[in-house]
Design a protein around this motif. Structure first.
Motif, PDB file in Angstrom:
ATOM      1  N   LEU A 159       4.867  -9.048   9.180  1.00  0.00           N
ATOM      2  CA  LEU A 159       3.980  -8.231   8.338  1.00  0.00           C
ATOM      3  C   LEU A 159       2.529  -8.674   8.490  1.00  0.00           C
TER       4      LEU A 159
ATOM      5  N   TYR B 275       2.627   0.463   5.754  1.00  0.00           N
ATOM      6  CA  TYR B 275       1.935   1.372   6.665  1.00  0.00           C
ATOM      7  C   TYR B 275       1.398   2.585   5.907  1.00  0.00           C
TER       8      TYR B 275
ATOM      9  N   LEU C 254       7.862  -2.449   5.891  1.00  0.00           N
ATOM     10  CA  LEU C 254       7.033  -1.982   7.019  1.00  0.00           C
ATOM     11  C   LEU C 254       6.518  -0.557   6.802  1.00  0.00           C
TER      12      LEU C 254
END
Length: 163
Positions: free
Chosen positions: A93, A157, A153
């Motif tokens: 990350l 994003y 994730l």
């Protein structure tokens, strides 16, 4: 005296390089290497970790008795595996998003998730009942696999896109 000046000069160069932002390609290479670490943890799980439930859940576990297990050893190795997955996930990350605040938030999520998952995990290990195997299987899955990374994730994003 000369040695101190040389070390101070060299130390300042190294420190400046650590503070400068990494190029994107380097960050993605490090993230990929950490992904390989996660794959290695999964690939060598039989050799690295004590877990009698690995073979148990591969078989027809809904109709079998719980395997013999050492509770303290199983808890230690499950926690160790969670820690290794967490460190690799936080590294991924960090290298992908390069945002320390996100990493602190993710670390908090991983910590809270561990506390909330280890309690029912221990209950099911100490009190195994066939009707609870499926729930136990899923709780154990969250502890031994990097599922939180898979969830975070796209969430991070999306957050970066909206910010």
């Amino acid at each position: 005296m000369e040695l101190c000046l040389c070390y101070g000069w060299f130390g300042s160069i190294v420190f400046q390089n650590l503070l400068s932002p990494m190029p994107k390609l380097s960050r993605y290479i490090f993230a990929f290497l950490l992904l390989l670490v996660l794959v290695a943890i999964r690939g060598f799980e039989d050799y690295l970790f004590y877990d009698p439930y690995l073979s148990f859940f591969e078989s027809d576990y809904l109709y079998m008795d719980s395997p013999r297990r050492e509770v303290a050893k199983l808890t230690f190795f499950t926690s160790l595996r969670y820690l290794l997955n967490t460190l690799a996930s936080l590294g991924i990350l960090y290298f992908i998003f390069n945002d320390k605040i996100m990493i602190k938030f993710a670390a908090l999520l991983f910590t809270v998730a561990f506390i909330l998952l280890i309690i029912p995990f221990l209950y099911f290990v100490i009190n195994p009942r066939q009707e609870d195997y499926y729930l136990f299987f899923n709780i154990r899955r969250f502890l031994i696999q990097p599922i939180l990374l898979i969830l975070l994730l796209p969430a991070f994003y999306y957050y970066k896109l909206k910010r």
